[in-house]
Design an enzyme around this catalytic site. Structure first.
Site, mmCIF file in Angstrom:
data_model
loop_
_atom_site.group_PDB
_atom_site.id
_atom_site.type_symbol
_atom_site.label_atom_id
_atom_site.label_comp_id
_atom_site.label_asym_id
_atom_site.label_seq_id
_atom_site.Cartn_x
_atom_site.Cartn_y
_atom_site.Cartn_z
ATOM 1 N N SER A 63 0.792 -1.230 0.000
ATOM 2 C CA SER A 63 0.000 0.000 0.000
ATOM 3 C C SER A 63 0.827 1.284 0.000
ATOM 4 O O SER A 63 0.306 2.346 -0.316
ATOM 5 C CB SER A 63 -0.956 0.019 1.205
ATOM 6 O OG SER A 63 -0.235 0.167 2.415
ATOM 7 N N LYS A 129 0.576 4.922 6.770
ATOM 8 C CA LYS A 129 -0.045 5.715 5.707
ATOM 9 C C LYS A 129 0.537 7.129 5.739
ATOM 10 O O LYS A 129 1.243 7.506 6.670
ATOM 11 C CB LYS A 129 -1.571 5.803 5.893
ATOM 12 C CG LYS A 129 -2.302 4.473 6.001
ATOM 13 C CD LYS A 129 -2.278 3.681 4.721
ATOM 14 C CE LYS A 129 -2.997 2.349 4.876
ATOM 15 N NZ LYS A 129 -2.807 1.462 3.702
#
Length: 252
Positions: A63, A129
């Site tokens: 990701s 993230k």
């Protein structure tokens, strides 16, 4: 003098050989004592470092590609947020807010769990993230060239990987959405691999959705720290750095 006439030394007399043996045992005991003390001090120091300064983690998915790849080992530093909060552009590690991660397959056993708690082994159960929006921000996807807008400012993100259509903010079913204003004490986060990241945008309700509960934000209190470095494998050794692409974003 006969054998019977010789004086027999008392049973508690210690000859030279016995003295050397006793001294050797004392040295061995001191050595083990020193090893034990050093080991305890090392474990306490590791626990303190993990709690207050630096903690290792691993990257479990794609990701955050291309910057962070699966199975990278990273160090996260905590001092940056002692007296402040995450800023736009920071790559942060945070505890699962609930439902963002599936079954991780257990903790790997008692030893693995103990090493993890002491900071001697990379930790699972967390996500990494990039912060896109902080309290008050509004995020819009996307302009005519597929770029995000934060508080009306177009963001050019050279570190991010767009989807096949060149969109830097994909979310099922298309690349048209908005989020915010971000609530106080919350963050809007996205993975750099925009088409393969179950992040804040993934948890927005698509336009026109019925019965959908939007829950895209991450509580600041769940943030462990900020990316400091990639430390393994050695050929990917890299000191983590910030980004200046959000410098022109106006206050919300």
């Amino acid at each position: 003098m006969t054998t019977e006439d010789r004086e027999t030394p008392p049973a508690d007399d210690v000859g030279p050989g016995d003295s050397r043996s006793s001294s050797s045992r004392r040295r061995r005991l001191r050595w083990w004592h020193e090893v034990l003390v050093v080991g305890v001090v090392a474990l306490v120091a590791a626990a303190l470092i993990k709690t207050f300064l630096i903690q290792p983690f691993y990257i479990p998915s794609e990701s955050m590609e291309p910057g962070l790849v699966e199975d990278d080992r990273i160090l996260v530093e905590k001092a940056s947020y002692w007296f402040g909060s995450p800023q736009r552009g920071d790559v942060v590690v945070f505890a699962d807010p609930g439902g963002w991660l599936g079954d991780t397959g257990g903790d790997g056993g008692v030893l693995s769990g103990a090493l993890t708690r002491l900071g001697l082994q990379p930790t699972g159960g967390h996500l990494v993230k990039r912060v896109i929006g902080t309290a008050g921000d509004t995020i819009v996807c996307c302009d005519g060239e597929g770029r995000l807008e934060v508080n009306g400012e177009i963001i050019v993100e050279p570190y991010a990987r767009p989807d096949a259509d060149g969109c830097f903010g994909p979310m099922p079913p298309d690349c048209t959405w908005s989020a915010g204003p971000v609530p106080e004490g919350q963050l809007f986060v996205m993975g750099d691999n925009r088409a393969h990241s179950a992040d804040s945008s993934y948890r927005l309700c698509p336009p026109g959705a019925v019965g959908c509960e939007s829950d895209p934000y991450v509580d600041v209190d769940l943030v462990v720290g900020k990316l400091a470095a990639v430390v393994w494998p050695l050929d990917r050794l890299d000191l983590g750095g910030g980004t200046d692409v959000f410098l022109e974003v106006p206050a919300p």
